[in-house]
Design a protein around this motif. Structure first.
Motif, mmCIF file in Angstrom:
data_model
loop_
_atom_site.group_PDB
_atom_site.id
_atom_site.type_symbol
_atom_site.label_atom_id
_atom_site.label_comp_id
_atom_site.label_asym_id
_atom_site.label_seq_id
_atom_site.Cartn_x
_atom_site.Cartn_y
_atom_site.Cartn_z
ATOM 1 N N LYS A 132 0.809 -1.348 0.225
ATOM 2 C CA LYS A 132 -0.077 -0.021 0.156
ATOM 3 C C LYS A 132 0.690 1.378 0.136
ATOM 4 N N GLY A 133 1.898 1.438 0.673
ATOM 5 C CA GLY A 133 2.692 2.501 1.099
ATOM 6 C C GLY A 133 3.456 2.603 -0.244
ATOM 7 N N THR A 134 4.022 1.742 -0.783
ATOM 8 C CA THR A 134 4.766 1.873 -2.109
ATOM 9 C C THR A 134 3.928 2.367 -3.296
ATOM 10 N N GLN A 135 2.967 1.691 -3.400
ATOM 11 C CA GLN A 135 2.021 2.413 -4.561
ATOM 12 C C GLN A 135 1.327 3.387 -4.359
ATOM 13 N N SER A 136 1.095 4.011 -2.949
ATOM 14 C CA SER A 136 0.597 5.243 -2.690
ATOM 15 C C SER A 136 1.741 6.261 -3.106
ATOM 16 N N ALA A 137 2.798 5.949 -2.630
ATOM 17 C CA ALA A 137 3.851 7.011 -3.360
ATOM 18 C C ALA A 137 3.955 7.202 -4.673
ATOM 19 N N ASN A 138 3.733 6.271 -5.332
ATOM 20 C CA ASN A 138 3.690 6.267 -6.855
ATOM 21 C C ASN A 138 2.788 7.506 -7.383
ATOM 22 N N LEU A 139 1.350 7.222 -6.663
ATOM 23 C CA LEU A 139 0.395 8.003 -6.856
ATOM 24 C C LEU A 139 0.565 9.625 -6.481
ATOM 25 N N VAL A 140 1.064 9.748 -5.272
ATOM 26 C CA VAL A 140 1.613 11.170 -4.816
ATOM 27 C C VAL A 140 2.539 11.649 -5.917
ATOM 28 N N ARG A 141 3.420 10.849 -6.432
ATOM 29 C CA ARG A 141 4.524 11.413 -7.428
ATOM 30 C C ARG A 141 3.673 11.815 -8.671
#
Length: 206
Positions: free
Chosen positions: A32-41
């Protein structure tokens, strides 16, 4: 893997003016955290991890700190009003318009409290659900525990957390699934493959 039916679209003009929230759910270690970071970027989301907010509160020395500490160690769910209060404050403080709420709601009581508190504040558009087998999650978390320093990255806590997730969160997924708001993502793949599906889901609602 399958996506559910097309997420509901909100047509109200007043609703459109509210910040958009996407819930990000999945077992501990599902990415969840990794993919959320992608969406933030890539999409200018603000990532709000319920777990991170609770750990920050725990470390702050507040009146809730000791209670939160004990419940996290035991893999239990912190009272809804505590978590929602932290999320609401973070949303209002940021001044942004798109939010990923990671690891919440984790049970029906969480969700009921959210719906009684937040509809006037945000527009909840979608639930991203990262599916991953328990044995894969255990390996990921045990590896993370060697460097994370987190007290709950040990086998006993991991098993408790996964059991809590299955027993409490899956009914929430069923609830939103009936509204066509759940997109299931197969998280037992490479990060790029997972993110390709995540982008498709998010672009359907923002």
């Amino acid at each position: 893997r399958q996506f559910s039916s097309t997420p509901l679209r909100i047509n109200s003009m007043s609703s459109d003016k509210k910040p958009v929230v996407i819930f990000v759910l999945g077992g501990p270690g599902s990415g969840k955290g990794t993919q959320s970071a992608n969406l933030v970027r890539d999409y200018d989301f603000v990532h709000l991890s319920a777990g991170d907010l609770l750990r920050e509160e725990q470390a702050s020395g507040s009146a809730n700190g000791e209670m939160i500490s004990n419940m996290i160690k035991n893999g239990e769910i912190v009272p809804s009003q505590v978590t929602i209060g932290l999320l609401k404050a973070a949303i209002e403080k940021s001044g942004k318009s798109k939010f990923l709420v990671d690891g919440f709601p984790r049970n029906f009581e969480n969700n009921s409290a959210w719906e009684s508190t937040m509809p006037g504040v945000v527009d909840t558009k979608l639930v991203l659900y990262f599916e991953c087998p328990e044995e894969v999650l255990e390996k990921r978390l045990l590896n993370r525990g060697t460097t994370s320093g987190r007290s709950d990255d040990n086998l006993s806590s991991i098993k408790k957390r996964f059991a809590t997730f299955i027993n409490s969160t899956v009914p929430v997924l069923d609830y939103y699934g009936q509204q066509g708001k759940v997109c299931k993502i197969n998280a037992d793949r490479g990060m790029d493959e997972v993110y390709a599906d995540v982008k498709k889901a998010v672009e359907s609602v923002v």
